[in-house]
Design a protein around this motif. Structure first.
Motif, PDB file in Angstrom:
ATOM      1  N   ALA A   1       0.832  -1.203   0.000  1.00  0.00           N
ATOM      2  CA  ALA A   1       0.000   0.000   0.000  1.00  0.00           C
ATOM      3  C   ALA A   1       0.864   1.249   0.000  1.00  0.00           C
ATOM      4  O   ALA A   1       0.617   2.205  -0.757  1.00  0.00           O
ATOM      5  N   LYS A   2       1.901   1.263   0.827  1.00  0.00           N
ATOM      6  CA  LYS A   2       2.810   2.412   0.868  1.00  0.00           C
ATOM      7  C   LYS A   2       3.496   2.603  -0.485  1.00  0.00           C
ATOM      8  O   LYS A   2       3.665   3.731  -0.959  1.00  0.00           O
ATOM      9  N   ARG A   3       3.915   1.492  -1.086  1.00  0.00           N
ATOM     10  CA  ARG A   3       4.586   1.577  -2.395  1.00  0.00           C
ATOM     11  C   ARG A   3       3.662   2.198  -3.439  1.00  0.00           C
ATOM     12  O   ARG A   3       4.064   3.078  -4.206  1.00  0.00           O
ATOM     13  N   GLN A   4       2.412   1.752  -3.455  1.00  0.00           N
ATOM     14  CA  GLN A   4       1.453   2.272  -4.428  1.00  0.00           C
ATOM     15  C   GLN A   4       1.138   3.746  -4.162  1.00  0.00           C
ATOM     16  O   GLN A   4       1.023   4.548  -5.091  1.00  0.00           O
ATOM     17  N   LEU A   5       1.011   4.109  -2.899  1.00  0.00           N
ATOM     18  CA  LEU A   5       0.694   5.494  -2.548  1.00  0.00           C
ATOM     19  C   LEU A   5       1.829   6.436  -2.933  1.00  0.00           C
ATOM     20  O   LEU A   5       1.591   7.563  -3.359  1.00  0.00           O
TER      21      LEU A   5
ATOM     22  N   LEU B   1      -8.842   2.523  -6.272  1.00  0.00           N
ATOM     23  CA  LEU B   1      -8.191   1.533  -7.123  1.00  0.00           C
ATOM     24  C   LEU B   1      -7.129   0.771  -6.342  1.00  0.00           C
ATOM     25  O   LEU B   1      -7.004  -0.455  -6.469  1.00  0.00           O
ATOM     26  N   ILE B   2      -6.339   1.480  -5.531  1.00  0.00           N
ATOM     27  CA  ILE B   2      -5.323   0.818  -4.706  1.00  0.00           C
ATOM     28  C   ILE B   2      -5.987  -0.184  -3.772  1.00  0.00           C
ATOM     29  O   ILE B   2      -5.526  -1.318  -3.618  1.00  0.00           O
TER      30      ILE B   2
ATOM     31  N   TYR C   1      -8.835  -1.750  -4.160  1.00  0.00           N
ATOM     32  CA  TYR C   1      -9.331  -2.886  -4.940  1.00  0.00           C
ATOM     33  C   TYR C   1      -8.193  -3.833  -5.306  1.00  0.00           C
ATOM     34  O   TYR C   1      -8.336  -5.062  -5.196  1.00  0.00           O
ATOM     35  N   GLU C   2      -7.051  -3.289  -5.724  1.00  0.00           N
ATOM     36  CA  GLU C   2      -5.921  -4.119  -6.135  1.00  0.00           C
ATOM     37  C   GLU C   2      -5.319  -4.891  -4.959  1.00  0.00           C
ATOM     38  O   GLU C   2      -4.665  -5.917  -5.152  1.00  0.00           O
ATOM     39  N   LEU C   3      -5.550  -4.377  -3.749  1.00  0.00           N
ATOM     40  CA  LEU C   3      -5.040  -5.057  -2.555  1.00  0.00           C
ATOM     41  C   LEU C   3      -6.072  -5.992  -1.934  1.00  0.00           C
ATOM     42  O   LEU C   3      -5.846  -6.546  -0.855  1.00  0.00           O
ATOM     43  N   GLY C   4      -7.207  -6.152  -2.606  1.00  0.00           N
ATOM     44  CA  GLY C   4      -8.198  -7.114  -2.147  1.00  0.00           C
ATOM     45  C   GLY C   4      -9.265  -6.554  -1.244  1.00  0.00           C
ATOM     46  O   GLY C   4      -9.984  -7.322  -0.579  1.00  0.00           O
ATOM     47  N   PHE C   5      -9.415  -5.231  -1.205  1.00  0.00           N
ATOM     48  CA  PHE C   5     -10.450  -4.599  -0.396  1.00  0.00           C
ATOM     49  C   PHE C   5     -11.573  -4.120  -1.304  1.00  0.00           C
ATOM     50  O   PHE C   5     -11.340  -3.335  -2.225  1.00  0.00           O
TER      51      PHE C   5
ATOM     52  N   PHE D   1     -13.235   2.640   2.088  1.00  0.00           N
ATOM     53  CA  PHE D   1     -13.215   3.175   3.442  1.00  0.00           C
ATOM     54  C   PHE D   1     -12.700   2.135   4.437  1.00  0.00           C
ATOM     55  O   PHE D   1     -12.041   2.480   5.416  1.00  0.00           O
ATOM     56  N   TYR D   2     -12.994   0.857   4.173  1.00  0.00           N
ATOM     57  CA  TYR D   2     -12.444  -0.190   5.030  1.00  0.00           C
ATOM     58  C   TYR D   2     -10.930  -0.246   4.872  1.00  0.00           C
ATOM     59  O   TYR D   2     -10.184  -0.402   5.858  1.00  0.00           O
ATOM     60  N   PHE D   3     -10.450  -0.103   3.637  1.00  0.00           N
ATOM     61  CA  PHE D   3      -9.004  -0.065   3.391  1.00  0.00           C
ATOM     62  C   PHE D   3      -8.369   1.109   4.136  1.00  0.00           C
ATOM     63  O   PHE D   3      -7.310   0.961   4.757  1.00  0.00           O
TER      64      PHE D   3
END
Length: 290
Positions: A238-242, A251-252, A254-258, A262-264
């Protein structure tokens, strides 16, 4: 600025770009630290316990401690503690941009499978201390070429530290090959499935092992439960994508499975103590592609 601390400030953002700090006690490490920059701490005298994330690691003199962006850490030490710390913001030196020159990401930083404490020989510690002393000298010489000189020394520091840790890692992996094969299977499973499998039970079924046994194995060899291992891997990505992309948070997530953005965001804030947007705002984003 303290007498034992030297800083370089980003003239655009007015934020810290680079810092060298000499310490002669543990006072500055007693409170939990969470920085929006990378930290390299060389211990040349003293011993104690490092608390990083939710795990504890013993350290002695001649140790190198490395921390990534917003990674929480503090040090418990009853006796004397002496050494030097280097801090650098990713806008000053981007690990991704310089990955072909300095392959330290996943070795010194963002390494969820190994201790952040690197034990050094006296000669290795002296070598790294000499490089850090060069950084201390250069940061006290303001001028147009100062940033380039600091970056050159920083590259040398990270390259040398990475070489040392890779050598240690290779020795450990040789020993692991004689140990339980499930360890390698566990690491491979996390790397392959962390975006789709988020619970320890999922991996227990995948590896045909009980959840309790899986957690014991993870705690013994990685100093964290398997659930924490999965969480750490998601947070690293997540940090890398951000940082590296300008992707929308939705989109981030969703790609991480959330399925829920808002839950992510709640998941990220629970584990990093700041929101994904605040992380992006204070670390920067898409700098490597700018």
């Amino acid at each position: 600025m303290k007498e034992n601390s030297w800083e370089l400030i980003n003239p655009q953002s007015k934020n810290l770009a680079f810092k060298v700090f000499e310490f002669n006690d543990a006072q500055d490490f007693k409170e939990l630290k969470k920085y929006n920059y990378f930290s390299v701490v060389l211990i040349v005298k003293g011993e104690g316990t490092l608390i990083a994330d939710i795990s504890e690691y013993p350290f002695t003199q001649n140790s190198l401690l490395c921390f990534s962006l917003y990674q929480p850490f503090k040090i418990r030490c009853d006796g004397k503690l002496r050494g030097m710390t280097i801090n650098f913001h990713p806008e000053f030196f981007c690990l991704h941009k310089h990955r072909n020159e300095v392959s330290c990401n996943g070795v010194l930083f963002n390494n969820i499978y190994e201790s952040p404490v690197l034990d050094l020989t006296a000669e290795e510690a002296q070598s790294l201390f000499t490089i850090m002393s060069g950084l201390k000298t250069e940061i006290q010489r303001p001028g147009a070429s100062q940033p380039e000189m600091l970056i050159s020394y920083l590259k040398i520091l990270l390259i040398n530290a990475t070489r040392i840790k890779v050598e240690r890692r290779n020795r450990i992996e040789l020993n692991l090959n004689d140990g339980p094969e499930i360890l390698n299977n566990l690491k491979d499973a996390v790397e392959e499935d962390f975006t789709s499998l988020h619970s320890a039970g999922d991996y227990a079924k995948l590896l045909n092992i009980s959840t309790a046994a899986l957690n014991r194995l993870s705690k013994t060899h990685f100093n964290k439960t398997h659930s924490d291992l999965i969480t750490d891997r998601i947070i690293v990505e997540a940090k890398r994508q951000l940082y590296l992309t300008s992707k929308a948070l939705k989109l981030i997530a969703y790609e991480l499975g959330f399925n829920d953005e808002f839950y992510f965001s709640r998941f990220f804030k629970k584990n990093v103590a700041i929101s994904p947007q605040y992380f992006r705002d204070t670390v920067g984003f898409d700098r490597a592609n700018a």
